[in-house]
Design a protein around this motif. Sequence first.
Motif, PDB file in Angstrom:
ATOM      1  N   GLU A  76      -9.071  -6.725  -1.308  1.00  0.00           N
ATOM      2  CA  GLU A  76      -7.937  -6.929  -0.376  1.00  0.00           C
ATOM      3  C   GLU A  76      -7.636  -8.540  -0.199  1.00  0.00           C
ATOM      4  O   GLU A  76      -6.374  -8.813  -0.150  1.00  0.00           O
ATOM      5  CB  GLU A  76      -8.379  -6.170   0.718  1.00  0.00           C
ATOM      6  CG  GLU A  76      -7.461  -6.188   2.082  1.00  0.00           C
ATOM      7  CD  GLU A  76      -7.883  -5.698   3.291  1.00  0.00           C
ATOM      8  OE1 GLU A  76      -7.135  -5.650   4.387  1.00  0.00           O
ATOM      9  OE2 GLU A  76      -8.944  -5.365   3.279  1.00  0.00           O
ATOM     10  N   MET A 100      -5.744   1.587  -0.025  1.00  0.00           N
ATOM     11  CA  MET A 100      -5.437   0.687  -0.710  1.00  0.00           C
ATOM     12  C   MET A 100      -6.800  -0.460  -1.087  1.00  0.00           C
ATOM     13  O   MET A 100      -6.990  -0.809  -2.244  1.00  0.00           O
ATOM     14  CB  MET A 100      -4.395  -0.278  -0.330  1.00  0.00           C
ATOM     15  CG  MET A 100      -3.798  -1.317  -1.174  1.00  0.00           C
ATOM     16  SD  MET A 100      -2.849  -0.428  -2.828  1.00  0.00           S
ATOM     17  CE  MET A 100      -2.375  -1.751  -3.711  1.00  0.00           C
ATOM     18  N   PHE A 114       2.211   2.215  -3.180  1.00  0.00           N
ATOM     19  CA  PHE A 114       1.085   2.829  -3.914  1.00  0.00           C
ATOM     20  C   PHE A 114       0.767   4.284  -3.374  1.00  0.00           C
ATOM     21  O   PHE A 114      -0.106   4.796  -3.998  1.00  0.00           O
ATOM     22  CB  PHE A 114       0.025   2.113  -4.227  1.00  0.00           C
ATOM     23  CG  PHE A 114       0.074   1.147  -5.249  1.00  0.00           C
ATOM     24  CD1 PHE A 114      -0.442   1.062  -6.558  1.00  0.00           C
ATOM     25  CD2 PHE A 114       1.150  -0.124  -5.090  1.00  0.00           C
ATOM     26  CE1 PHE A 114      -0.362   0.196  -7.640  1.00  0.00           C
ATOM     27  CE2 PHE A 114       1.123  -1.044  -6.128  1.00  0.00           C
ATOM     28  CZ  PHE A 114       0.682  -0.846  -7.492  1.00  0.00           C
ATOM     29  N   ARG A 140      -0.501   4.896  -0.519  1.00  0.00           N
ATOM     30  CA  ARG A 140      -1.963   4.838   0.026  1.00  0.00           C
ATOM     31  C   ARG A 140      -1.804   3.961   1.409  1.00  0.00           C
ATOM     32  O   ARG A 140      -0.696   3.193   1.652  1.00  0.00           O
ATOM     33  CB  ARG A 140      -2.770   3.945  -0.866  1.00  0.00           C
ATOM     34  CG  ARG A 140      -3.311   4.782  -2.125  1.00  0.00           C
ATOM     35  CD  ARG A 140      -3.897   3.689  -3.059  1.00  0.00           C
ATOM     36  NE  ARG A 140      -4.605   4.325  -4.121  1.00  0.00           N
ATOM     37  CZ  ARG A 140      -3.991   4.610  -5.144  1.00  0.00           C
ATOM     38  NH1 ARG A 140      -2.718   4.388  -5.569  1.00  0.00           N
ATOM     39  NH2 ARG A 140      -4.850   5.213  -6.327  1.00  0.00           N
ATOM     40  N   ALA A 190       0.885  -1.217  -0.010  1.00  0.00           N
ATOM     41  CA  ALA A 190      -0.097  -0.179  -0.050  1.00  0.00           C
ATOM     42  C   ALA A 190       0.865   1.324   0.048  1.00  0.00           C
ATOM     43  O   ALA A 190       0.452   2.206  -0.677  1.00  0.00           O
ATOM     44  CB  ALA A 190      -1.018   0.159   1.260  1.00  0.00           C
TER      45      ALA A 190
END
Length: 436
Positions: free
Chosen positions: A141, A130, A123, A125, A120
């Motif tokens: 997830e 995420m 990215f 996030r 995450a």
Amino acid sequence: MGIAAVAAGAVAQTVQDNSVPQAPLDIPANLQIFGKFDPNVRKPTAIVNNTVITGTDVDQRVGLVLAANNSGQVSAEDRERLKLQVLRQLIDETLQIQEARTNDITITKPEIDQSYDRVARNFNRNPQQMAAFLREAGSSEKSLKRQIEGELAWQRFLRRKVEPFVNIGDQEVKAILDRLEASKGTEEYNLREIYLSANDATAQQVVTNARGIITEIQKGQQPFEYFARQFSEASTRAVGGDLGWVRTAVLPAELAAAAQQMQVGQVAGPIEVPGGVSILYLTDKRQVLTADPRDAKLSLKQLTLRFPDGTTQAQATQRAEAFTKALANIQGCGTVAKVAGSVGAEVVDNDTVRVRDLPPQLGDIMLKLQIGQSTPPFGSPEQGVRALVLCGRDDPKSGQLPTSDQVENQLQSQRVNLRAQQKLRDLRRDAVVEYR
């Protein structure tokens, strides 16, 4: 690496698998197929040794793959082909998790959560963001955490059950170093590979599929690594098909012959190899233990002239022409700021750029520049027009032999990788897989 490849890293290498002898099959010369069979017509669900892979599992992993590679809309044909590839990956992943558990290896929830949080962060996030991102991409997830579990379980299995039984002798390392010294000046190739397995029955279809992949690669909409991760059946799939720097002596003869004919940036294939076909991409080449001018580190000043929104083509052309004339007034890096100011260009310094890290056509220009000279302008109306001014160059020293530890580590990685392939092949052979 893929979105969840959070703990990978072994250098992969193409190796011929000579451990299993070729067993002749008793197949009639004039065979006849009774009934209809198309291996590509299959519903994307399966039961693997009593573990169910649902259509939702496949769809969510497809969404994960597309999100990881920043892919937009894909055609229905490409999505169906990706579904079949994902199903094969999920079957392998399931077999790996099952084998790890059989050997009392279990990945705990905190370990999975920790890796998930790290992905995450990659990215930009937090975990909640995420999860929302994955849902928007048609994934979940759960799907990402399942992939993380599979990767961690297989890596831990290899560390416990394979690596301890791979031994590298000092004489073996010394022999490699001696061969490297003797091969000084020999060309090495930085290659990426997509390998597709085939047999006599599937060879024609696999070649057709390979040609389709090459056509998509040549469109340039996705990098080669994207296709390697999705379609390659070699373990190097996890690293985008990267074979690293290799010499022709360690490549199968068919790949070696192709590599020697390729230019940097070229894709070649399909190339028939034992057990299937390969697609090769040559990213770079160099000579063993010889200084390469493209390893020179450059000190650069980059000038960028941006075009505001609403700039017409005529206005852009006029500003670009003014920028080109201004570049002719550069007399060393000390004058860059003044010249940039005269046309409203931005200036950015960078002292760590290697020639080989630049696009090939730009790298060739940089090798011919003298200190204080500028490249011709380059760019686009959308991203602006740029130029690079060479302020300094640190030429590379002569190539040096790798250390004994580096050679030993590479040999270890290669052999663990080969045994991992053999183990997965055995698991596939013994698996009970029911397609639904």
